[in-house]
Design a protein around this motif. Sequence first.
Motif, PDB file in Angstrom:
ATOM      1  N   GLN A   9       0.824  -1.195   0.000  1.00  9.81           N
ATOM      2  CA  GLN A   9       0.000   0.000   0.000  1.00  9.81           C
ATOM      3  C   GLN A   9       0.867   1.257   0.000  1.00  9.81           C
ATOM      4  O   GLN A   9       0.565   2.239  -0.686  1.00  9.81           O
ATOM      5  N   LYS A  10       1.962   1.241   0.743  1.00  9.22           N
ATOM      6  CA  LYS A  10       2.851   2.388   0.784  1.00  9.22           C
ATOM      7  C   LYS A  10       3.492   2.640  -0.567  1.00  9.22           C
ATOM      8  O   LYS A  10       3.692   3.779  -0.984  1.00  9.22           O
ATOM      9  N   ARG A  11       3.832   1.543  -1.273  1.00 14.49           N
ATOM     10  CA  ARG A  11       4.437   1.685  -2.596  1.00 14.49           C
ATOM     11  C   ARG A  11       3.481   2.369  -3.568  1.00 14.49           C
ATOM     12  O   ARG A  11       3.875   3.208  -4.363  1.00 14.49           O
ATOM     13  N   TRP A  12       2.190   2.016  -3.495  1.00 11.41           N
ATOM     14  CA  TRP A  12       1.216   2.613  -4.404  1.00 11.41           C
ATOM     15  C   TRP A  12       0.844   4.034  -3.998  1.00 11.41           C
ATOM     16  O   TRP A  12       0.245   4.767  -4.765  1.00 11.41           O
ATOM     17  N   GLU A  13       1.189   4.416  -2.766  1.00  9.76           N
ATOM     18  CA  GLU A  13       0.915   5.780  -2.330  1.00  9.76           C
ATOM     19  C   GLU A  13       2.026   6.739  -2.731  1.00  9.76           C
ATOM     20  O   GLU A  13       1.909   7.935  -2.541  1.00  9.76           O
ATOM     21  N   SER A  14       3.098   6.247  -3.293  1.00  9.58           N
ATOM     22  CA  SER A  14       4.213   7.104  -3.693  1.00  9.58           C
ATOM     23  C   SER A  14       3.846   7.882  -4.960  1.00  9.58           C
ATOM     24  O   SER A  14       2.957   7.488  -5.716  1.00  9.58           O
ATOM     25  N   PRO A  15       4.523   9.017  -5.233  1.00 11.88           N
ATOM     26  CA  PRO A  15       4.235   9.815  -6.435  1.00 11.88           C
ATOM     27  C   PRO A  15       4.450   9.049  -7.732  1.00 11.88           C
ATOM     28  O   PRO A  15       3.874   9.404  -8.771  1.00 11.88           O
ATOM     29  N   ILE A  16       5.272   8.003  -7.682  1.00 19.62           N
ATOM     30  CA  ILE A  16       5.549   7.240  -8.904  1.00 19.62           C
ATOM     31  C   ILE A  16       4.268   6.640  -9.472  1.00 19.62           C
ATOM     32  O   ILE A  16       4.071   6.608 -10.693  1.00 19.62           O
ATOM     33  N   ALA A  17       3.377   6.182  -8.600  1.00 19.40           N
ATOM     34  CA  ALA A  17       2.121   5.594  -9.067  1.00 19.40           C
ATOM     35  C   ALA A  17       1.293   6.622  -9.827  1.00 19.40           C
ATOM     36  O   ALA A  17       0.696   6.317 -10.866  1.00 19.40           O
ATOM     37  N   GLY A  18       1.266   7.842  -9.319  1.00 22.89           N
ATOM     38  CA  GLY A  18       0.513   8.892 -10.009  1.00 22.89           C
ATOM     39  C   GLY A  18       1.077   9.185 -11.383  1.00 22.89           C
ATOM     40  O   GLY A  18       0.329   9.339 -12.356  1.00 22.89           O
ATOM     41  N   TYR A  19       2.410   9.255 -11.471  1.00 20.60           N
ATOM     42  CA  TYR A  19       3.032   9.517 -12.764  1.00 20.60           C
ATOM     43  C   TYR A  19       2.788   8.364 -13.746  1.00 20.60           C
ATOM     44  O   TYR A  19       2.669   8.592 -14.959  1.00 20.60           O
ATOM     45  N   LEU A  20       2.712   7.153 -13.246  1.00 15.77           N
ATOM     46  CA  LEU A  20       2.406   6.027 -14.127  1.00 15.77           C
ATOM     47  C   LEU A  20       1.014   6.138 -14.710  1.00 15.77           C
ATOM     48  O   LEU A  20       0.787   5.843 -15.886  1.00 15.77           O
ATOM     49  N   PHE A  21       0.069   6.575 -13.893  1.00 10.49           N
ATOM     50  CA  PHE A  21      -1.304   6.687 -14.371  1.00 10.49           C
ATOM     51  C   PHE A  21      -1.462   7.797 -15.413  1.00 10.49           C
ATOM     52  O   PHE A  21      -2.265   7.677 -16.336  1.00 10.49           O
ATOM     53  N   ILE A  22      -0.722   8.899 -15.248  1.00  6.69           N
ATOM     54  CA  ILE A  22      -0.853  10.005 -16.203  1.00  6.69           C
ATOM     55  C   ILE A  22       0.175   9.920 -17.322  1.00  6.69           C
ATOM     56  O   ILE A  22       0.237  10.814 -18.169  1.00  6.69           O
TER      57      ILE A  22
END
Length: 308
Positions: A9-22
């Motif tokens: 859960q912590k890994r998916w809360e990192s900014p990297i996840a957001g950049y992957l989605f956009i």
Amino acid sequence: MTKRRAAKQKRWESPIAGYLFISPWLIGFLGLTLYPMILSLYYSFTDFSLLEKANWVGLRNYEKIFTTDTKFYGSVKVTFMYVLGSVPLRLIAALFIAMLLTKSIKGMSAYRTMIYFPSLIGGSIAVSILWKNIFGKDGYINHIFSFFGIEGSGWVTSPNTALGTLVLLVVWQFGSAMVIFLAGLKQIPQDLYEASSVDGASKARQFFAITLPMLSPTIYFNLVMGIIGSFQMFTPAMIITDRGGPMNSTYVYSLYLYDRAFGQFQMGYASGLAWIMLLIIAASTAFIFLTSKYWVFYESEGGRRNDK
């Protein structure tokens, strides 16, 4: 198990996840918007013809545009005439129809769909050809006039009326602005109209004292979008009046830019024209933004906008 789930859960809360989605949008923006803009800015300072290597010429393109290019000033004049004629008329038509479509009558959804349909097909080549057939010398309009013994004009072949037919086309395609006006009208509290009716206000008084001030943010948005779209008008002038005719009366700026780029293969010169257009649109938008504090009403701020 709990620690593993917490780490995941912590890994998916990192900014990297957001950049992957956009990332799909981000890649498209960088590769298809930002990079071409930077490249065109560079080319505007070069002599580039697509077929040969770009040669750096500094400000020579811009100097030629502003000092010796008479077609540049002619196209700017025609474009401003088109913008000043089409944008206000389109807003008036859109607001008028939107107010009619707020009435509660049977089949209103069908009426809204039919009225919006012309904007759905947009300024396509098919619509431009249809418009040319309607307003041509032997078009449908002149056929109607002939029944009354009136000899109609060649609307798209006369310098006096050709630009007017293009303005009429964009006014006819008022659907998108109308839908936005409809949404804005629904946000106006009906209590204001009821209270003003008790005080004896007429419909005209209600329109100027309630409807327009409460709708001013929507008018502001439609005005800005209309100006930006009108400055970039291309297809109707290309198809209906045969590349800006007659006598360059519909030779708008975007058509002149196209001729320089793909007619004469002067891509460096055309890039300079494109950036000048960008600055013209930006200046026009900035002017509307700076003056909006005098006429745009925001209820949350108790009246006129205050940028301070």
